[in-house]
Structure formats: structure tokens, C-alpha cells
Design a protein around this motif. Structure first.
Motif, PDB file in Angstrom:
ATOM      1  N   ASP A   1      40.634 -13.139 -50.124  1.00  0.00           N
ATOM      2  CA  ASP A   1      39.893 -14.053 -51.006  1.00  0.00           C
ATOM      3  C   ASP A   1      38.989 -15.005 -50.221  1.00  0.00           C
ATOM      4  OD1 ASP A   1      41.042 -13.116 -53.477  1.00  0.00           O
ATOM      5  OD2 ASP A   1      42.910 -14.051 -52.822  1.00  0.00           O
ATOM      6  N   TYR A   2      39.212 -15.104 -48.911  1.00  0.00           N
ATOM      7  CA  TYR A   2      38.336 -15.947 -48.087  1.00  0.00           C
ATOM      8  C   TYR A   2      37.070 -15.211 -47.660  1.00  0.00           C
ATOM      9  CZ  TYR A   2      42.139 -19.285 -47.840  1.00  0.00           C
ATOM     10  OH  TYR A   2      43.117 -20.196 -48.177  1.00  0.00           O
ATOM     11  N   VAL A   3      37.037 -13.902 -47.886  1.00  0.00           N
ATOM     12  CA  VAL A   3      35.860 -13.103 -47.504  1.00  0.00           C
ATOM     13  C   VAL A   3      34.900 -13.092 -48.683  1.00  0.00           C
ATOM     14  CG1 VAL A   3      35.068 -10.812 -46.760  1.00  0.00           C
ATOM     15  CG2 VAL A   3      37.343 -11.627 -46.090  1.00  0.00           C
ATOM     16  N   ASP A   4      33.618 -13.254 -48.400  1.00  0.00           N
ATOM     17  CA  ASP A   4      32.631 -13.183 -49.475  1.00  0.00           C
ATOM     18  C   ASP A   4      32.754 -11.817 -50.171  1.00  0.00           C
ATOM     19  OD1 ASP A   4      29.948 -14.693 -50.308  1.00  0.00           O
ATOM     20  OD2 ASP A   4      29.717 -12.507 -50.490  1.00  0.00           O
ATOM     21  N   PRO A   5      32.816 -11.796 -51.530  1.00  0.00           N
ATOM     22  CA  PRO A   5      33.035 -10.514 -52.214  1.00  0.00           C
ATOM     23  C   PRO A   5      32.051  -9.422 -51.798  1.00  0.00           C
ATOM     24  CG  PRO A   5      33.209 -12.331 -53.759  1.00  0.00           C
ATOM     25  CD  PRO A   5      32.780 -12.933 -52.448  1.00  0.00           C
ATOM     26  N   SER A   6      30.819  -9.796 -51.454  1.00  0.00           N
ATOM     27  CA  SER A   6      29.834  -8.762 -51.101  1.00  0.00           C
ATOM     28  C   SER A   6      30.160  -8.096 -49.759  1.00  0.00           C
ATOM     29  CB  SER A   6      28.440  -9.381 -51.030  1.00  0.00           C
ATOM     30  OG  SER A   6      28.412 -10.303 -49.960  1.00  0.00           O
ATOM     31  N   GLU A   7      31.064  -8.703 -48.990  1.00  0.00           N
ATOM     32  CA  GLU A   7      31.358  -8.167 -47.648  1.00  0.00           C
ATOM     33  C   GLU A   7      32.712  -7.467 -47.557  1.00  0.00           C
ATOM     34  OE1 GLU A   7      30.922 -11.582 -45.156  1.00  0.00           O
ATOM     35  OE2 GLU A   7      28.751 -11.512 -45.262  1.00  0.00           O
ATOM     36  N   ARG A   8      33.400  -7.355 -48.704  1.00  0.00           N
ATOM     37  CA  ARG A   8      34.749  -6.776 -48.654  1.00  0.00           C
ATOM     38  C   ARG A   8      34.722  -5.249 -48.720  1.00  0.00           C
ATOM     39  NH1 ARG A   8      37.277 -10.653 -53.280  1.00  0.00           N
ATOM     40  NH2 ARG A   8      36.691 -12.580 -52.238  1.00  0.00           N
ATOM     41  N   VAL A   9      35.764  -4.632 -48.188  1.00  0.00           N
ATOM     42  CA  VAL A   9      35.964  -3.192 -48.388  1.00  0.00           C
ATOM     43  C   VAL A   9      36.445  -3.009 -49.828  1.00  0.00           C
ATOM     44  CG1 VAL A   9      37.350  -1.206 -47.709  1.00  0.00           C
ATOM     45  CG2 VAL A   9      36.650  -2.863 -45.978  1.00  0.00           C
TER      46      VAL A   9
END
Ligand code: PLP
Length: 375
Positions: free
Chosen positions: A201-209
Motif C-alpha cells: 500500500d506504500y507503493v504508488d498503484p501505477s508502479e505495482r505488480v
């Protein structure tokens, strides 16, 4: 030899308990302190989202009932938020409980599992307790998980489970999405990737696998998530697994029924009504990480680029000395030597001024150590 050795499962006899690191009370006693700040367990020092605790308190009127309705309500709300079907979501009292459920569903004594190193310690603990043969795969010098080496080991050992923590604890590093599909496609037959996304949840949604896409395509992937981190609910114990709907009944067969209590479910539901506040939380933690690292810039120490609510710092000096110097001031960080990383410390993020204080203190200890070396 324990008096229970004849009846206990052999894998449990000498296992010993999971050690999460020193507690606040131990440090208070050791240094005669009244207050300490725990920066060693990656709790969310910003607390639950505003209004969540008030809604949670309202749910306590029904404390005398089993939480059947709210269990379903939570499953539906969580599924709606992540874009899954409720049948794919398995609530649990934290990733820790879900780890045990997954291992119970898949592992029999003698089965092989692959676990990168360094990573969160509970996977190895639970797998060993179940009698699995645990194969560790060392990360490279930059500490990123070596997915190819994990695959090679999974093939070599005929592993049933391969554990991946993304972003990884204790490094804060995340898996490059470009490498992920090759990893999933390369999993040997009969091997399932269990991906702990406690910090995703700390990762920007556009950068997640996009692992929901993997699951939808029936790839052998299980995802574990928690409300302990960005939602600040570690004390209530709430997490969920995301699995293919064909797997859920098998995990549920060994998972404790209603294993999440009403208060936790109510807090989860209240948090899910406030997910619009998450980008602000991500920004807050981003600024906190920068405030921690800024005072270290002139020291030559290296902080790993973290996508989580903690930062791993390569000190270049003894981590125990840094731990002690901070602990006597009531600041508890995690010494790397407890995590298989001597010479590093892991620091949980909190308010910016606190982070500035911690970063400055680490820099001072390093400078003093360097001076001593030169004398
Ligand atoms: C990678 C990782 N997974 C899981 C957990 C625990 O999660 P939960 O509180 O949901 O059991 C932690 C806690 O620090 C963690 O670092």
C-alpha cells in the motif's frame, strides 16, 4: 531434551519461538527509561485513519455474537476495493495467521520450500514448524531478491512453495514489474508463489505488480495483505489473502473459523471507507523517509531506496553500537545483525521531526566512531 519430545512433532521440539526483536519494556528496564519510541517493528506511528476507532467502538455492542455477518461484509468491501471477487478473499487475523493457514494447506513434513534471504523471518519459522525442508536463496550484493536464483532453487528442490515479500522486509526494495511475469511463468509445476504484500500500500498503484491478474489467469500465486501497516491497525490483527476462488475452500478447510474478531473487522470496514486518504499517507511516509536520510548524506552511509514505512541503512560501522546509542535515548531501531545484515540498521518511519532526530543521532554516532578509528 524436552519432556514432551516423545509426543511433540519432531519439527517443533527444538524450533524455539519466533523472535521479533527487543520489546519496548526490555529497553525501558535496561536503560532506566520511562518512555521509548519503537522504530523496530514497522508499526504505523501515524496510527489508524481518522474516525476509524470511533466506528470500531460502535461495533463492540455486538461483542457477544460471532462475527459471521461482518466477516462477509468485510470480505465484500475488501474485494470491492481491490477489484476481486469476494470468493477470492480470505480474511485472517493478520498475515501471520494467514501464513500458518497457507502452510497448513500445502506443506507436509519433508516438502521443500524456497525462501530468499534476507526476508521476513516468519515464513521460515512456520515452514520449519510444519516439517518443511527450507532452502534459503541469498540476495545479491545490492540486496534485491534474486528471482532467477529462487526459480533455479525451486526447480532443483522440487519446491511446493516459493515465498516472496514485495516490497521486501528488511530491505524496502520492491520487485521490478518487468521481471515478475518471467518469474511466474518459470515456476516449476507444483510450485506456488506466496507473495507477502504487507507494504504494497506504500507503493504508488501505477508502479505495482498486478498479481490479481496472475490469479485471474490461474497462475499459481497467493497474495497476502494486511491492515497492520498503512492502515495502522497492527494491534487489532487484520489481514487477508487473495487467492483463486478454486483454492479458497481448501485454505478455509484448515483456517480457524471466524478467526477475525468483530473489532478488527469493524476497523477494517471503517478503514476501507476512507481509502481516499491513502495517497496522503504515502506522501507522509515518503517525506519521513527523506527526513531520516538527509542527515546521513554527509556521512557516506547508504540508505536503500525504500518503498515501505522503514528504511534500511548501511552504516559502515557496528550496528550494535548504533542500536545502543539510540536505545539509551529511548529510540529503538532494529540492528541488522538480528536480520542477517551486520553493519546495517532498519528504522521504521514516523513524524518528520522524529526522523530528523534519528538520522542526526545516527550520523553523530558514525562520526564519533570514525574519530575513534583515526585516533
Ligand atoms: C513482511 C511482513 N509480513 C507480515 C507482517 C505481519 O503482518 P500482520 O500484522 O498482518 O500479521 C510483517 C510485520 O512486520 C511484515 O514485515
Amino acid at each position: 531434551m524436552s519432556r514432551w519430545s516423545r509426543t511433540l512433532r519432531p519439527s517443533v521440539t527444538d524450533l524455539g519461538g519466533y523472535r521479533p526483536g527487543v520489546s519496548g519494556d526490555e529497553i525501558k528496564k535496561r536503560f532506566g527509561l520511562r518512555h521509548v519510541t519503537r522504530l523496530n517493528w514497522n508499526e504505523n506511528l501515524f496510527g489508524p485513519l481518522p474516525g476509524v476507532l470511533e466506528e470500531t467502538a460502535d461495533a463492540l455492542d455486538l461483542a457477544w455474537t460471532y462475527p459471521e455477518d461482518s466477516y462477509d461484509e468485510f470480505r465484500t468491501a475488501a474485494a470491492g476495493w481491490i477489484g476481486a471477487d469476494p470468493a477470492q478473499v480470505i480474511p485472517g487475523h493478520g498475515i501471520q495467521a494467514l501464513t500458518i493457514a497457507v502452510v497448513s494447506a500445502f506443506i507436509e513434513p519433508g516438502d521443500a520450500v524456497v525462501i530468499p534471504s534476507p526476508t521476513y523471518g516468519l515464513y521460515a519459522q512456520v515452514c520449519r514448524g510444519a516439517g518443511a525442508v527450507v532452502h534459503r536463496v541469498q540476495s545479491g550484493p545490492a540486496l534485491a531478491i534474486d528471482l532467477e536464483a529462487v526459480l533455479a532453487m525451486a526447480r532443483h528442490a522440487n519446491a511446493k512453495l516459493a515465498w516472496i515479500c514485495d516490497p521486501n522486509n528488511p530491505t524496502g526494495l520492491r520487485i521490478d514489474p518487468a521481471l515478475w511475469s518471467a518469474f511466474v511463468e518459470g515456476l516449476p509445476a507444483g510450485c506456488v508463489a506466496v507473495v507477502d504484500e504487507a507494504y504494497v500500500d506504500y507503493v504508488d498503484p501505477s508502479e505495482r505488480v498486478d498479481r490479481l491478474a496472475d490469479i485471474a489467469q490461474e497462475a499459481p500465486v497467493i497474495v497476502l495483505r494486511t491492515f497492520s501497516k498503512i492502515f495502522g491497525l497492527a494491534g487489532l490483527r487484520l489481514g487477508y489473502a487473495i487467492v483463486h476462488e478454486s483454492l479458497a475452500p481448501h485454505v478455509n478447510a484448515v483456517h480457524e473459523p471466524f478467526n477475525v474478531n468483530r473489532a478488527a473487522l469493524a476497523a477494517g470496514l471503517a478503514s476501507l471507507k476512507r481509502v481516499q486518504l491513502l495517497p496522503e499517507r504515502r506522501d507522509q511516509v515518503h517525506c519521513a523517509r527523506e527526513a531520516l536520510v538527509a542527515p546521513l548524506e554527509s556521512t557516506g552511509m547508504k540508505a536503500l531506496p525504500s518503498d515501505a514505512n522503514f528504511v534500511l541503512i548501511e552504516l559502515g560501522i557496528d550496528d550494535q553500537a548504533v542500536f545502543d546509542a539510540l536505545a539509551e535515548q529511548g529510540l529503538i531501531v532494529r540492528p541488522g545483525s538480528e536480520l542477517g545484515l551486520p553493519g546495517y540498521v532498519r528504522v521504521t518511519t514516523g513524524a518528520e521531526d522524529l526522523m530528523h532526530t534519528v538520522g542526526t543521532r545516527i550520523a553523530e554516532v558514525a562520526e564519533a566512531a570514525l574519530l575513534r578509528c583515526r585516533q
